[in-house]
Write a protein that holds these residues in place. Structure first.
Motif, mmCIF file in Angstrom:
data_model
loop_
_atom_site.group_PDB
_atom_site.id
_atom_site.type_symbol
_atom_site.label_atom_id
_atom_site.label_comp_id
_atom_site.label_asym_id
_atom_site.label_seq_id
_atom_site.Cartn_x
_atom_site.Cartn_y
_atom_site.Cartn_z
ATOM 1 N N ARG A 11 -11.882 4.348 11.237
ATOM 2 C CA ARG A 11 -10.826 5.340 11.110
ATOM 3 C C ARG A 11 -11.065 6.263 9.918
ATOM 4 N NH1 ARG A 11 -5.886 5.905 13.454
ATOM 5 N NH2 ARG A 11 -4.798 7.555 12.373
ATOM 6 N N ILE A 12 -11.488 5.685 8.810
ATOM 7 C CA ILE A 12 -11.733 6.517 7.630
ATOM 8 C C ILE A 12 -12.929 7.441 7.893
ATOM 9 C CG2 ILE A 12 -12.118 6.533 5.130
ATOM 10 C CD1 ILE A 12 -9.486 5.284 6.047
ATOM 11 N N GLU A 33 -2.079 9.037 5.795
ATOM 12 C CA GLU A 33 -2.213 7.911 4.869
ATOM 13 C C GLU A 33 -1.550 6.661 5.427
ATOM 14 O OE1 GLU A 33 -2.998 7.623 1.290
ATOM 15 O OE2 GLU A 33 -4.035 9.539 1.175
ATOM 16 N N GLU A 58 -9.378 6.115 -0.576
ATOM 17 C CA GLU A 58 -9.139 4.833 0.100
ATOM 18 C C GLU A 58 -9.662 3.667 -0.739
ATOM 19 O OE1 GLU A 58 -7.476 3.772 2.758
ATOM 20 O OE2 GLU A 58 -6.689 5.806 2.872
ATOM 21 N N LEU A 68 0.848 -1.185 0.000
ATOM 22 C CA LEU A 68 0.000 0.000 0.000
ATOM 23 C C LEU A 68 0.888 1.242 0.000
ATOM 24 C CD1 LEU A 68 -2.945 -0.703 2.465
ATOM 25 C CD2 LEU A 68 -2.843 -1.088 0.026
ATOM 26 N N ASP A 105 -11.578 10.316 9.811
ATOM 27 C CA ASP A 105 -10.931 11.237 8.862
ATOM 28 C C ASP A 105 -11.981 12.071 8.142
ATOM 29 O OD1 ASP A 105 -8.408 10.431 9.355
ATOM 30 O OD2 ASP A 105 -8.151 9.220 7.555
ATOM 31 N N SER A 119 -12.127 -1.552 12.387
ATOM 32 C CA SER A 119 -11.516 -0.326 12.910
ATOM 33 C C SER A 119 -10.933 0.507 11.776
ATOM 34 C CB SER A 119 -10.460 -0.651 13.957
ATOM 35 O OG SER A 119 -9.469 -1.456 13.411
ATOM 36 N N TYR A 120 -10.655 -0.146 10.648
ATOM 37 C CA TYR A 120 -10.196 0.606 9.474
ATOM 38 C C TYR A 120 -11.303 1.527 8.976
ATOM 39 C CZ TYR A 120 -9.341 1.249 4.449
ATOM 40 O OH TYR A 120 -9.206 1.766 3.190
ATOM 41 N N SER A 143 -4.006 0.477 9.177
ATOM 42 C CA SER A 143 -5.308 0.049 9.665
ATOM 43 C C SER A 143 -6.003 -0.862 8.656
ATOM 44 C CB SER A 143 -6.139 1.296 9.936
ATOM 45 O OG SER A 143 -7.341 0.965 10.529
ATOM 46 N N LYS A 144 -5.909 -0.503 7.382
ATOM 47 C CA LYS A 144 -6.535 -1.318 6.331
ATOM 48 C C LYS A 144 -5.889 -2.698 6.259
ATOM 49 C CE LYS A 144 -7.092 -1.556 1.315
ATOM 50 N NZ LYS A 144 -8.430 -2.118 1.220
ATOM 51 N N ALA A 174 -1.246 5.833 8.597
ATOM 52 C CA ALA A 174 -2.135 5.278 9.624
ATOM 53 C C ALA A 174 -3.302 4.546 8.962
ATOM 54 C CB ALA A 174 -2.638 6.395 10.534
ATOM 55 N N ASN A 175 -3.876 5.137 7.925
ATOM 56 C CA ASN A 175 -4.980 4.488 7.223
ATOM 57 C C ASN A 175 -4.541 3.170 6.609
ATOM 58 O OD1 ASN A 175 -6.483 6.701 7.854
ATOM 59 N ND2 ASN A 175 -6.502 7.563 5.797
ATOM 60 N N ALA A 176 -3.380 3.181 5.973
ATOM 61 C CA ALA A 176 -2.893 1.980 5.298
ATOM 62 C C ALA A 176 -2.650 0.853 6.296
ATOM 63 C CB ALA A 176 -1.618 2.299 4.517
ATOM 64 N N ARG A 190 -7.716 2.311 -3.723
ATOM 65 C CA ARG A 190 -6.494 1.524 -3.525
ATOM 66 C C ARG A 190 -6.564 0.224 -4.319
ATOM 67 N NH1 ARG A 190 -2.928 3.072 0.340
ATOM 68 N NH2 ARG A 190 -3.653 4.472 1.947
ATOM 69 N N GLU A 200 -4.557 -0.155 -7.392
ATOM 70 C CA GLU A 200 -3.097 -0.260 -7.290
ATOM 71 C C GLU A 200 -2.645 -1.671 -6.978
ATOM 72 O OE1 GLU A 200 -1.554 2.610 -4.590
ATOM 73 O OE2 GLU A 200 -2.256 4.296 -5.777
ATOM 74 N N GLN A 201 -3.599 -2.553 -6.724
ATOM 75 C CA GLN A 201 -3.243 -3.932 -6.387
ATOM 76 C C GLN A 201 -3.065 -4.755 -7.659
ATOM 77 O OE1 GLN A 201 -2.456 -5.007 -3.365
ATOM 78 N NE2 GLN A 201 -2.741 -2.857 -2.801
#
Lengths: 377, 345
Positions: free
Chosen positions: B34-35, A79, B283, A71, B38, B30-31, A85-86, A81-83, B286, B289-290
């Motif tokens: 968290r977002i 970012e 987010e 990531l 934000d 929790s992810y 967490s993800k 912290a978010n990554a 993402r 990008e994988q």
């Protein structure tokens, strides 16, 4: 337009599922690196090293594949912290490699700590990164060690009695290293005669140079990045300041020689790794494969990234391979002992999570980086 | 406040929002939580920013400076004296600040108030100019704050920044503050002040001719925005636990600017939609990008791809909705009911 949009959404959703579909028998490892943004060059280098390391050791004990999930954190704290967490709650990784800079790593660390997922950073050198943390470890040495190595080299090898220090005020890396150097240099009986400050974008160093010139130090310590060091060196030589310049690992870039030219000749710096000081069999093998794959010798970031990967895989193997639990992986990362990595022999202190390893001193000679010596902890 | 239909509906939807927050806190990963944190913080920052940029029409570029002040003040107040002592390695902190320590709520409020005071003082010089010139001087302020935080080592710890800030921020803190911010800002927009601000936006000279004290109207917008941006900064500091001058660069302002322009300058509804779009968008993207396997075709992950996709999305939005998603329109209960009635008739 509407039909186009809905089909687009459908494709995206399908892709999400495909991307997340995982095979049985793999160990997921998250990687958080700055692949874009201001420090992207470091992140990309580390990723090259990690990928090569993975191709060298793709499987754990019992034949499980190590699956890396990369990531991008754009070199930003939020970012990162978010990554992290993800990776932990979405991808259910069992360990994380990252991030590159100390401050990014510190933004992600509390989350890994909370979820009891081991995180190993390849190049975050600030001592506070692992302080008070149970699940954060590193594959590199810390700033106070690097500063102390430079001080020792200046005192014992260059026989310097007095030193001037150039600090890049807005870079925590520079401030941290300078602080460590000053402390160690004084302890070894040296005297700091001048402490000069400058800013990242400064082009003109004449004020600092004339100040340093008046104090006649034996050496100048400038822990900064290559552009600033090269510019400073050019101006210093122009104004007739002939003292040797010592720097930290931030000096290590081809651009240093390109910008600095003759002025950086003889510049000495402490760093993590030198391809010519092949320390272990793994170093030799890694360099050979790296040159074959990418066409250039690996830099410190790549070597450190590879080491973070190798240490992690070794810990996964010891923790049971396929079914290794994060808690156990963490235990074995922290109990890494005399591991023969790419950058040398690494031992991780179980109490602090800091790597105990040797530093390398390199020098610019005839427009090239050459190996000077290895300093053991 | 009257207990009419609209107010009751508003109260109900706020209750529904808190119900969602409660649900999210218990059932989402929790992810995701968290977002959402934000998202809510960014909503608060951009709502304040939209008040000055969109509603009052004063194109300014200072929010990163305000967020930085709020973040630093809050962080300094909630860090324990022992933490501060171990952190300030270049020079010790000034004693009266080093021994100051308080809980999160007063720290946030003081952070907001200090930022508001700075905003108030800043307002006098910067509002002497209009238009592009205002953008330039406020941009200067944002840059100055960064230089100041790098150099006032005895207060901010310079480039080393403040580390190990206690994590008090959770989704409840964010949710409550967002609701307060939205209510206050919407009330201002709907009041006589709000109409005066819009008059300034549409034609400043005409507004002056109508007897509107433009400086004070701008100041009200500016100080309100500063207060909420300061509080938002405090929440952000406690969420990411580490702040340094590099966190509050022009990019932060830029991100907020994207949000308010995409949402529609002057529309708080648009700001809310755009905040969710921008924060969640970057987010969720993402995925692109994988590394992927599509029908046997292997595509390696390309870092940075999501920014490309995101930019294309923004361009598409700006082509099809020139004034942003909502333009200057706001969601209102009357509008909703009229729509229903119109359909029935």
């Amino acid at each position: 337009m509407k039909r186009l949009l809905s089909s687009l959404v459908a494709v995206l959703v399908a892709l999400t599922f495909l991307a997340n579909a995982s095979l049985a028998g793999e160990v997921k490892v998250g990687v958080v690196l700055p692949m874009t943004g201001l420090v992207a060059a470091f992140g990309q280098s580390a990723w090259k090293g990690i990928k090569l390391a993975q191709s060298m050791e793709p499987k754990t004990k019992n034949g499980c594949k190590v699956k890396l999930i990369l990531l991008d954190n754009k070199g930003m704290k939020v970012e990162t912290a978010n990554a992290v967490s993800k990776l932990i709650t979405d991808n259910h990784v069992r360990a994380i490699i990252g991030a590159i800079t100390s401050s990014d790593t510190m933004a992600g660390a509390p989350i890994a700590e909370k979820h009891h997922i081991p995180m190993i950073t390849s190049s975050a050198t600030n001592p506070l990164v692992t302080k008070g943390k149970k699940y954060i470890s590193r594959a590199c040495f810390i700033d106070p060690f690097q500063g102390a190595v430079a001080a020792k080299y200046a005192r014992n090898k260059l026989h310097a009695k007095t030193a001037a220090v150039m600090i890049e005020r807005d870079q925590d890396y520079s401030v941290g290293l300078a602080h460590a150097f000053i402390k160690a240099f004084k302890k070894l009986g040296g005297k700091i005669v001048a402490v000069e400050f400058f800013q990242s974008t400064d082009q003109d160093y004449s004020a600092q140079i004339s100040d340093i010139k008046a104090k006649h130090p034996d050496i100048i310590y400038m822990p900064s990045y290559y552009q600033e060091i090269a510019l400073f060196a050019r101006q210093a030589r122009q104004y007739g300041l002939k003292q040797p310049i010592l720097a930290g690992d931030g000096a290590e870039a081809e651009a240093l020689i390109k910008i600095g030219g003759k002025a950086v000749e003889g510049l000495t710096f402490t760093t993590h790794f030198d391809p010519h000081a092949a320390a272990t069999p793994l170093t030799v093998k890694f360099i050979k494969l790296y040159e074959k794959k990418y066409g250039t010798p690996p830099d410190a970031m790549a070597a450190l990234g590879a080491d973070a990967y190798f240490i992690l895989v070794q810990a996964i193997n010891k923790a049971g391979g396929c079914n290794a639990k994060p808690e156990k992986i963490n235990y074995y990362i922290r109990h890494t002992k005399n591991f023969k990595g790419v950058t040398g022999t690494i031992t991780i202190d179980p109490k602090t999570g800091n790597a105990i390893k040797s530093a390398v001193i390199r020098k610019v000679k005839n427009g090239k980086f050459v190996y000077v010596t290895t300093v053991n902890p | 406040m009257k207990l009419d239909r609209n107010n009751i509906l508003t109260a109900l939807s706020i209750a529904l929002f808190f119900l969602f927050v409660w649900w999210a806190n218990h059932h989402l990963t929790s992810y995701a939580v968290r977002i959402w944190e934000d998202t809510l913080i960014f909503l608060m920052l951009s709502a304040g920013y939209n008040l000055i940029n969109g509603v009052t029409g004063q194109f300014s570029l200072e929010p990163n400076g305000f967020v930085a002040i709020g973040a630093y003040v809050t962080a300094i107040l909630i860090l324990t004296p022992a933490q501060k002592e171990s952190m300030f390695i270049i020079e010790p902190m000034v004693p009266w600040l080093a021994n100051l320590h308080m809980s999160f709520l007063p720290a946030l409020i003081i952070g907001g108030i200090v930022t508001a005071i700075v905003g108030f003082l800043l307002g006098f010089p910067v509002f002497r100019v209009r238009g592009d010139y205002l953008a330039i001087v406020t941009l200067g302020f944002g840059l100055t704050i960064r230089v100041v935080s790098n150099n006032t080592i005895t207060i901010t710890n310079g480039s080393l920044g403040l580390k190990g800030i206690p994590t008090y921020t959770n989704i409840w803190w964010c949710a409550v503050w967002v609701v307060i911010a939205m209510i206050v800002i919407m009330r201002i927009v709907d009041s006589a002040f709000g109409r005066a601000m819009k008059a300034i936006r549409d034609d400043e000279d005409a507004a002056i001719a109508m007897g509107i004290n433009t400086l004070w109207m701008k100041q009200i917008a500016f100080v309100t925005a500063a207060f909420f941006e300061g509080v938002g900064g405090g929440l952000l500091a406690s969420l990411i636990t580490i702040i340094s001058p590099t966190v509050f660069t022009f990019f932060l302002t830029f991100e907020l600017l994207i949000i308010i322009v995409v949402g529609g300058l002057g529309s708080m509804t648009g700001t809310a939609i755009a905040t969710v779009l921008v924060v969640w968008g970057s987010e969720l993207l993402r995925v692109v990008e994988q590394p992927m396997n599509i029908f046997g075709l292997h595509i390696p992950g390309i870092p940075g791809m999501r920014m490309v996709v995101f930019s294309i999305l923004l361009i598409v939005i700006m082509i099809f909705a020139r004034e942003g998603i909502m333009g200057q329109k706001e969601f209102s209960w009357d509008w909703l009911f009229n729509k229903f009635k119109g359909k029935r008739a």
